[in-house]
Design a protein around this motif. Structure first.
Motif, PDB file in Angstrom:
ATOM      1  N   ARG A  60      57.907 -25.137  17.471  1.00  0.00           N
ATOM      2  CA  ARG A  60      57.469 -24.014  18.305  1.00  0.00           C
ATOM      3  C   ARG A  60      58.586 -22.994  18.480  1.00  0.00           C
ATOM      4  N   LEU A  61      59.790 -23.496  18.726  1.00  0.00           N
ATOM      5  CA  LEU A  61      60.921 -22.584  18.889  1.00  0.00           C
ATOM      6  C   LEU A  61      61.232 -21.857  17.584  1.00  0.00           C
ATOM      7  N   ALA A  62      61.164 -22.636  16.459  1.00  0.00           N
ATOM      8  CA  ALA A  62      61.423 -21.997  15.170  1.00  0.00           C
ATOM      9  C   ALA A  62      60.354 -20.958  14.849  1.00  0.00           C
ATOM     10  N   LEU A  63      59.101 -21.295  15.191  1.00  0.00           N
ATOM     11  CA  LEU A  63      58.021 -20.345  14.949  1.00  0.00           C
ATOM     12  C   LEU A  63      58.176 -19.106  15.815  1.00  0.00           C
ATOM     13  N   ALA A  64      58.541 -19.343  17.082  1.00  0.00           N
ATOM     14  CA  ALA A  64      58.763 -18.193  17.965  1.00  0.00           C
ATOM     15  C   ALA A  64      59.922 -17.345  17.471  1.00  0.00           C
ATOM     16  N   GLU A  65      60.982 -18.026  17.010  1.00  0.00           N
ATOM     17  CA  GLU A  65      62.122 -17.296  16.465  1.00  0.00           C
ATOM     18  C   GLU A  65      61.733 -16.518  15.220  1.00  0.00           C
ATOM     19  N   ARG A  66      60.909 -17.170  14.383  1.00  0.00           N
ATOM     20  CA  ARG A  66      60.505 -16.497  13.144  1.00  0.00           C
ATOM     21  C   ARG A  66      59.568 -15.329  13.431  1.00  0.00           C
ATOM     22  N   LYS A  67      58.666 -15.522  14.400  1.00  0.00           N
ATOM     23  CA  LYS A  67      57.784 -14.418  14.752  1.00  0.00           C
ATOM     24  C   LYS A  67      58.561 -13.245  15.321  1.00  0.00           C
ATOM     25  N   ALA A  68      59.636 -13.575  16.033  1.00  0.00           N
ATOM     26  CA  ALA A  68      60.427 -12.499  16.645  1.00  0.00           C
ATOM     27  C   ALA A  68      61.317 -11.794  15.635  1.00  0.00           C
ATOM     28  N   ASN A  69      61.611 -12.439  14.496  1.00  0.00           N
ATOM     29  CA  ASN A  69      62.569 -11.859  13.555  1.00  0.00           C
ATOM     30  C   ASN A  69      62.075 -11.782  12.123  1.00  0.00           C
ATOM     31  N   ILE A  94      58.344 -11.648   9.302  1.00  0.00           N
ATOM     32  CA  ILE A  94      56.908 -11.512   9.072  1.00  0.00           C
ATOM     33  C   ILE A  94      56.591 -12.253   7.784  1.00  0.00           C
ATOM     34  N   ILE A  95      55.772 -13.285   7.889  1.00  0.00           N
ATOM     35  CA  ILE A  95      55.382 -14.060   6.711  1.00  0.00           C
ATOM     36  C   ILE A  95      53.893 -13.953   6.434  1.00  0.00           C
ATOM     37  N   PHE A  96      53.158 -13.335   7.336  1.00  0.00           N
ATOM     38  CA  PHE A  96      51.717 -13.140   7.129  1.00  0.00           C
ATOM     39  C   PHE A  96      51.316 -11.820   7.763  1.00  0.00           C
ATOM     40  N   ALA A  97      50.620 -10.984   6.974  1.00  0.00           N
ATOM     41  CA  ALA A  97      50.197  -9.666   7.465  1.00  0.00           C
ATOM     42  C   ALA A  97      48.725  -9.419   7.177  1.00  0.00           C
ATOM     43  N   GLY A  98      47.955 -10.488   7.044  1.00  0.00           N
ATOM     44  CA  GLY A  98      46.536 -10.335   6.791  1.00  0.00           C
ATOM     45  C   GLY A  98      46.137 -10.959   5.465  1.00  0.00           C
ATOM     46  N   ARG A  99      44.860 -11.240   5.347  1.00  0.00           N
ATOM     47  CA  ARG A  99      44.343 -11.865   4.131  1.00  0.00           C
ATOM     48  C   ARG A  99      44.369 -10.892   2.956  1.00  0.00           C
ATOM     49  N   HIS A 104      50.889 -12.229  -0.038  1.00  0.00           N
ATOM     50  CA  HIS A 104      51.448 -13.216  -0.956  1.00  0.00           C
ATOM     51  C   HIS A 104      52.847 -12.863  -1.454  1.00  0.00           C
ATOM     52  N   LYS A 105      53.337 -11.658  -1.202  1.00  0.00           N
ATOM     53  CA  LYS A 105      54.688 -11.289  -1.630  1.00  0.00           C
ATOM     54  C   LYS A 105      55.676 -11.142  -0.475  1.00  0.00           C
ATOM     55  N   LEU A 106      55.267 -11.548   0.709  1.00  0.00           N
ATOM     56  CA  LEU A 106      56.140 -11.342   1.870  1.00  0.00           C
ATOM     57  C   LEU A 106      57.345 -12.265   1.873  1.00  0.00           C
ATOM     58  N   ASN A 107      57.327 -13.338   1.087  1.00  0.00           N
ATOM     59  CA  ASN A 107      58.461 -14.269   1.068  1.00  0.00           C
ATOM     60  C   ASN A 107      59.568 -13.831   0.110  1.00  0.00           C
ATOM     61  N   ASP A 108      59.300 -12.842  -0.718  1.00  0.00           N
ATOM     62  CA  ASP A 108      60.296 -12.394  -1.699  1.00  0.00           C
ATOM     63  C   ASP A 108      61.144 -11.285  -1.074  1.00  0.00           C
TER      64      ASP A 108
END
Length: 529
Positions: free
Chosen positions: A172-181, A183-188, A192-196
């Motif tokens: 939960r903390l890692a997810l909150a940290e990741r959401k705060a810093n 973006i790995i998902f921006a809609g369907r 698919h290229k957000l990790n690069d």
């Protein structure tokens, strides 16, 4: 048969002790008879009588009288061994000793056998509780083992729960940290290229563009937080609210044109993208729309006095430049696929239709994301995406003897020679346009010869740049009548800012023909309100 009946049967068949002396005369008579027979010598020898089982011997140790006397004195209810069938009584028991002597006297058991029986009996007395003790001890230890196993299982389960809770909290903390810093998902369909996060830093620096590799970098550059960037760029299929205000305006050629005016937050982000990235990129010389120092007039000047002028129009120009093409544009500049995806999401929007369900209004996407008509980034992006189209069309026109320019979606071709092959030109244009992902509007294609009015992006180009005659006559009529009735009386179309509208029209005429425009401006100034 009872115990005492057995003893009496063994030791005299129940005869009372007083009968014992009567046996003495019999014994004496026997001795007399034996002596008489021996002395006579003529009689046959009589058989020897059996040995007296009650005679005292080394084994017995007691006389029959003593045996009877002692057996009668034993109280069977005071011995702990009477009635016991689960053990062999020890020899220390008086009653057992008498029974043992009787068994030997009767010849039922030998002394060796009897000793072995009592040895086994002693061992049994010693160890007979061992099995039960071992069983009880095993049960107790088994119960302890079960309790210990249950306790260990409970502890292990509690430990697993604690570890799972710790992992969940860490997640939960890692997810909150990741959401705060991040973006790995921006809609369907767009994520698919957000990790690069690999950017071409050298290419970006060479072009003078901001070096951005991660969503955090882009958010920092925009001056907003990562969650705010996610909110601006997230693709929804049917939200209740969007980042645009939709409205329609009539087209000059008929029909309605859907415009999407960006709201404040998305407009601010698009402005940054336009000023810091798009504005620094060069477009082709053939593009005249939305380019500084170029206009419809500069587009038309290249086709003055030509023998033939060909006009073509691209169908749905802005919507046909879709999200993948815009993302590819930013990737070609050197931005990472992650940043290119977010920039493309900021600069594109899906076609939407309003749908009401259960009293609530939803804006449902009815097509791919494309360039919205109303965003400040759309014109420049359209010119950048069309650079290859411009180069290919320009190369084909040079081979065929034509000049090519483009103003937004209006394609213009002109040739000075009468022998110019217009049919071949149209075929080549159609193939190139389709190959570049666009489509021609068949209703707007025109071939204009010199013997008639030749018009390019609203400018007459037969000899010199000129305003269409109908437009000039309309403006002159309005100004002539306004000098008599006032400007307000001539606002037949009910323009909300009629005077500003007139000045805009006159300014456009002045851009094409300064002399005519100046005369119209003087007439407007002389008109009463």
């Amino acid at each position: 048969m009872g115990f005492w009946a057995t003893i009496k049967r063994w030791f005299g068949a129940g005869e009372p002790p007083a009968a014992a002396p009567a046996a003495a005369p019999a014994s004496a008579a026997n001795r007399v008879s034996a002596s008489s027979a021996g002395s006579a010598g003529s009689r046959a020898a009589a058989p020897e009588p059996p040995p007296n089982a009650y005679e005292a011997t080394d084994v017995l140790g007691l006389s029959p009288a003593q045996l009877r006397e002692r057996s009668l004195k034993i109280n069977p209810y005071r011995t702990p061994w009477i009635g016991r069938t689960d053990t062999i009584p020890p020899q220390t028991d008086e009653r057992t000793a008498l029974i043992d002597r009787g068994l030997i006297l009767r010849g039922l058991l030998s002394l060796v056998q009897l000793r072995e029986i009592h040895r086994v009996g002693d061992l049994w007395l010693r160890f007979r509780e061992a099995a039960r003790l071992a069983s009880s001890l095993g049960e107790a230890r088994g119960e302890e083992a079960v309790l210990a196993a249950r306790a260990a299982h409970a502890e292990k389960k509690a430990q697993k729960k604690r570890e799972a809770a710790e992992r969940q909290e860490a997640r939960r903390l890692a997810l909150a940290e990741r959401k705060a810093n991040d973006i790995i998902f921006a809609g369907r369909g767009v994520s698919h290229k957000l990790n690069d996060r690999r950017s071409n830093v050298e290419a970006l620096r060479a072009a003078g563009l901001p070096v951005l590799a991660t969503p955090k970098d882009l958010a920092t550059a925009l001056g907003i937080s990562v969650p705010a960037l996610r909110w601006l760029s997230f693709h929804h299929d049917g939200p209740e609210r969007t980042h645009y205000v939709y409205f329609e305006i009539p087209k000059r050629s008929g029909g309605m044109r859907l415009l999407a005016a960006p709201k404040r937050h998305i407009r601010r982000a698009q402005t940054w993208v336009h000023e810091q990235i798009l504005k620094k990129l060069a477009v082709t010389p053939q593009a005249h729309g939305f380019v500084p120092q170029r206009s419809t007039v500069s587009n038309a000047n290249l086709h003055l006095g030509r023998h033939v002028v060909v006009n073509q129009d691209l169908s749905d120009f802005f919507p046909s430049i879709t999200f993948p093409r815009v993302r590819g544009l930013f990737e070609s500049l050197g931005y990472s696929p992650s940043v290119a995806t977010l920039l493309a999401l900021i600069c594109t929007e899906a076609r939407r239709s309003a749908v009401e369900l259960d009293g609530r209004k939803y804006w449902v996407a009815v097509g791919e994301r494309g360039l919205p008509q109303g965003a400040c980034t759309s014109p420049t992006i359209s010119n950048l995406v069309s650079r290859k189209l411009d180069r290919r069309l320009s190369g084909a026109c040079q081979k065929l003897g034509f000049v090519y320019t483009r103003y937004a979606d209006d394609l213009t071709f002109s040739a000075a020679s009468k022998e110019a092959n217009v049919g071949l030109l149209l075929a080549r244009v159609r193939h190139i346009v389709q190959d570049e992902g666009f489509a021609l509007n068949p209703k707007k294609g025109r071939v204009q010869r010199r013997n008639r009015r030749q018009e390019v992006t609203g400018v007459v180009v037969n000899d010199k740049p000129g305003t269409p005659r109908a437009e000039l006559r309309k403006l002159r009529a309005i100004l002539h009548n306004a000098q008599k009735t006032g400007l307000a009386a001539q606002n037949h179309a009910q323009h909300p800012h009629f005077e500003a509208w007139l000045r805009g029209k006159i300014g456009y005429v002045m851009m094409i023909d300064a002399q005519k425009g100046a005369l119209l401006a003087q007439a407007l100034d002389a008109c009463p309100p």
